[in-house]
Design an enzyme around this catalytic site. Structure first.
Site, PDB file in Angstrom:
ATOM      1  N   LYS A 214       0.838  -1.159   0.116  1.00 18.66           N
ATOM      2  CA  LYS A 214      -0.021   0.068   0.009  1.00 18.66           C
ATOM      3  C   LYS A 214       0.831   1.272   0.030  1.00 18.66           C
ATOM      4  O   LYS A 214       0.454   2.511  -0.368  1.00 18.66           O
ATOM      5  CB  LYS A 214      -1.026  -0.076   1.129  1.00 18.66           C
ATOM      6  CG  LYS A 214      -2.038  -1.292   0.991  1.00 18.66           C
ATOM      7  CD  LYS A 214      -2.711  -1.109   2.279  1.00 18.66           C
ATOM      8  CE  LYS A 214      -2.198  -1.917   3.404  1.00 18.66           C
ATOM      9  NZ  LYS A 214      -2.812  -2.153   4.652  1.00 18.66           N
ATOM     10  N   ARG A 215       1.982   1.065   0.296  1.00 18.59           N
ATOM     11  CA  ARG A 215       3.166   2.369   0.315  1.00 18.59           C
ATOM     12  C   ARG A 215       3.407   2.615  -1.032  1.00 18.59           C
ATOM     13  O   ARG A 215       3.816   3.822  -1.278  1.00 18.59           O
ATOM     14  CB  ARG A 215       4.391   1.947   1.137  1.00 18.59           C
ATOM     15  CG  ARG A 215       4.009   1.836   2.530  1.00 18.59           C
ATOM     16  CD  ARG A 215       5.588   1.467   3.372  1.00 18.59           C
ATOM     17  NE  ARG A 215       6.159   0.291   2.848  1.00 18.59           N
ATOM     18  CZ  ARG A 215       5.931  -0.748   3.658  1.00 18.59           C
ATOM     19  NH1 ARG A 215       5.265  -0.692   4.514  1.00 18.59           N
ATOM     20  NH2 ARG A 215       6.761  -1.769   3.162  1.00 18.59           N
TER      21      ARG A 215
END
Length: 507
Positions: A276-277
Site C-alpha cells: 500500500k506504500r
C-alpha cells in the site's frame, strides 16, 4: 439444507468483514477484510468469490467487521462498497442494502458472540484471562530477548474456579481466551490439499473476547459463518494458518464447519508483495485515472489461474463462464501493471463498439468537457464520431482531454508565417482542400477522403504531398503530430474543417 460460503481476505486487514452470497438450495458467503479502502488484492479476491457465487446461482453479500474500534477508518466501508459497484460486482446484501441475514455490521451482532463465549466458558473450552498489559509486554520482551516468537504462556488457563470468582469479585478487567488443544490437526483445503498445523505448539491461547466486550476476528468469523448458514470459504492464502483455530472453535461449539479454499496471493511481477506504500494499488487510483472496470478485472485474472487461457479482452460474463475453482493452482499470481495500458486499450475499443456502452462513454466525456471548458457544449453525435474514429488508438477516455486532442474542442491559433514557411502555395492548397471538402460534404469515408486529398495534392508543383499534410495538420489542429489529416477532418466535421482551412489559408 447444504450451505456454501466464500470468504475473500486481502491480507492482514481489519474493519471491513464480509461479502456473502446465497443460492437455492445452497448459500454462499464471502468475507472481505479491509482496514481502509479496496486495493488490487482485495478486488481480485472479491472477484473470485463473486464469480464463484454467480456461477452457482449465489448472492454476493458484504459484512462489515467493525469490532476493532481503534482501527476503524471513517468512510472505508462505503468506499469499498462504492468500488465494488464501480467494478460491476456489487453485493446483493450489505449494510447499505440490507438482507435476510442482517445485521451486516458485527458491532450490532454482539449478543451472538457473547452467547457463543458463554457456551465455550461453560464447556471449559475457554477461560477468563486477567493478565495485565504490563505482564503481557514483559512476556513479549523476554521472548524477543531470547530470539523466540512471542506467545502467551497460558497462565490463566490454570486458575481454579475459586480464583476466578475472587478476581471477578474484585472487578479486575479480563479477556476471554480459547484453550487450544495440543497436537496437529489436519483438514483438506480445496486448493492446497491436505494440510495440518499444531497451532498449540507455536501459539498461546488466543483472545476471542476483548476487554471492551467486542470479539476478535477469529470468534466473530466463526459465529457469523455459522449463523449465516455458510458451507464453503474462499479467502487469501495468508489465512491458511488461521484455519486450524477456526476449525477448533467449530469443534468446541459443536458446529459443523464449512469447507475451505485458500487462494494464492497476488504479487508484483518480480514476486514482491503488493504494498500500500506504493500508493497506486488502491482501486480509487485507477478510477481517478479513468480506467474501465473491465480492464481492471481482466488484468487481475489474466495473471493467475482458475480460467481458460490468458487471453486479453474477457468480459465479466466470460469470466463467470470460464471460472473453475478446481483449476486454481497454489502458485502466486504475478501482476504486471506495465501491461495495463494494453488491457485498457482493448476494453475501451470494446466499449466504443457497443452502442449502449459507447453512450456511457459519450455521457462521461460530456461531463469531463463541461468541467474543463466550462461554458462549452459538445453534442453527442460529435463526440460519438470522434470515439469511433479513435477506436484502437485511445488507452483511456481521458486521453481526449490531453493537449494532443485540444483541437477537437478549441480552435487552434496558427501563425501565418509558420504556414508560408512550409509552402509558398498555402493559398492554393487551401482552395483545393475546400473544394474537396465541399464535394465530400454529403457522403465520404476515411479511405475515400484520404484518396481524394492525395490525388489532388500530389499534383502541386512546388509543394511535396508530405509538406501539404504538415501544413493542413497545423491548420486543423495547431500540432505537428497526431491522427491523419483525413481523420482530423472527419472528426471535426466538414463544416468545421472548411472554416479552419478558409480562416488560415484563404483569407
Amino acid at each position: 439444507m447444504k450451505k456454501m460460503k466464500e470468504i475473500c481476505g486481502a491480507g492482514n486487514l481489519q474493519s471491513l468483514n464480509g461479502i456473502t452470497g446465497s443460492m437455492n438450495p445452497q448459500r454462499h458467503f464471502v468475507e472481505l477484510h479491509m482496514e481502509s479502502f479496496l486495493h488490487l488484492g482485495g478486488l481480485r479476491t472479491a472477484l473470485y468469490n463473486y464469480l464463484f457465487a454467480k456461477k452457482h446461482g449465489g448472492n454476493f453479500i458484504l459484512r462489515l467487521e467493525d469490532t476493532d474500534r481503534s482501527r476503524l477508518v471513517p468512510g472505508a466501508a462505503d468506499g469499498i462498497e462504492d468500488m465494488l459497484e464501480w467494478a460491476g460486482i456489487p453485493p446483493d446484501e450489505s449494510p447499505r442494502r440490507g438482507g435476510l441475514f442482517g445485521p451486516y455490521e458485527q458491532s450490532q451482532r454482539l449478543s451472538l458472540y457473547h452467547e457463543a463465549v458463554q457456551a465455550l466458558l461453560e464447556s471449559g473450552s475457554a477461560y477468563r484471562c486477567f493478565c495485565t498489559p504490563q505482564r503481557l509486554e514483559l512476556i513479549k520482551k523476554e521472548a524477543l530477548r531470547r530470539r523466540q516468537t512471542p506467545r502467551y504462556d497460558n497462565r490463566c488457563r490454570h486458575l481454579t474456579s475459586a480464583q476466578v470468582q475472587e478476581k471477578l469479585a474484585q472487578n479486575l478487567p479480563f479477556v476471554v481466551r480459547f484453550q487450544l488443544p495440543s497436537g496437529a490437526h489436519s483438514f483438506q483445503d480445496l486448493v492446497f490439499g491436505w494440510t495440518h498445523h499444531d497451532v498449540a505448539s507455536v501459539e498461546g491461547d488466543p483472545v476471542i473476547l476483548k476487554g471492551d466486550g467486542f470479539p476478535t476476528y477469529h470468534l466473530a468469523n466463526v459465529v457469523d459463518d455459522y449463523k449465516m448458514a455458510v458451507s464453503h470459504v474462499l479467502r487469501g492464502e495468508e489465512w491458511l494458518i488461521s484455519t486450524t483455530k477456526h476449525l477448533l472453535l467449530y469443534r468446541a461449539l459443536g458446529w459443523r464447519p464449512p469447507a475451505y479454499a485458500h487462494l494464492p496471493l497476488l504479487l508484483n511481477k518480480d514476486g514482491s508483495k503488493l504494498s500500500k506504500r506504493q500508493g497506486d494499488i488502491f482501486i480509487q487510483h485507477f478510477v481517478q485515472r479513468g480506467y474501465l472496470p473491465d480492464a481492471m478485472l481482466d488484468i487481475i485474472t489474466n495473471c493467475g489461474s482458475g480460467f481458460t487461457g490468458n487471453q486479453i479482452g474477457r468480459t465479466l460474463p466470460e469470466l463467470i463462464e470460464q471460472y473453475n475453482l478446481q483449476s486454481v493452482s497454489t502458485h502466486s499470481a504475478l501482476l504486471d501493471l506495465d501491461k495495463l495500458p494494453e488491457f485498457s486499450r482493448v476494453h475501451l475499443s470494446r466499449w466504443i463498439e457497443g452502442a449502449d456502452m459507447r453512450a456511457q462513454l459519450v455521457a462521461r466525456l460530456q461531463t469531463l468537457l463541461r468541467e474543463k471548458y466550462k461554458d462549452a457544449t459538445f453534442d453527442r453525435e460529435y463526440i460519438e464520431r470522434i470515439l469511433v474514429l479513435r477506436k484502437g488508438h485511445l488507452i483511456l477516455l481521458t486521453d481526449l482531454l490531453s493537449p494532443d486532442y485540444s483541437y477537437l474542442w478549441v480552435r487552434p491559433s496558427v501563425q501565418q508565417e509558420d504556414l508560408h514557411r512550409l509552402s509558398s502555395e498555402a493559398s492554393e492548397i487551401g482552395s483545393l482542400v475546400v473544394q474537396i471538402l465541399h464535394k465530400s460534404r454529403h457522403d465520404t469515408s476515411l479511405e475515400l477522403l484520404s484518396r481524394e486529398l492525395k490525388s489532388h495534392l500530389q499534383q502541386l508543383k512546388a509543394t511535396k504531398y508530405s509538406t501539404s499534410m504538415q501544413l493542413l495538420r497545423l491548420v486543423l489542429s495547431g500540432i505537428k503530430k497526431g491522427p491523419s489529416v483525413a481523420e482530423m477532418m472527419l472528426s471535426l466535421g466538414v463544416e468545421e474543417s472548411i472554416i479552419r482551412v478558409q480562416k488560415a489559408l484563404c483569407s
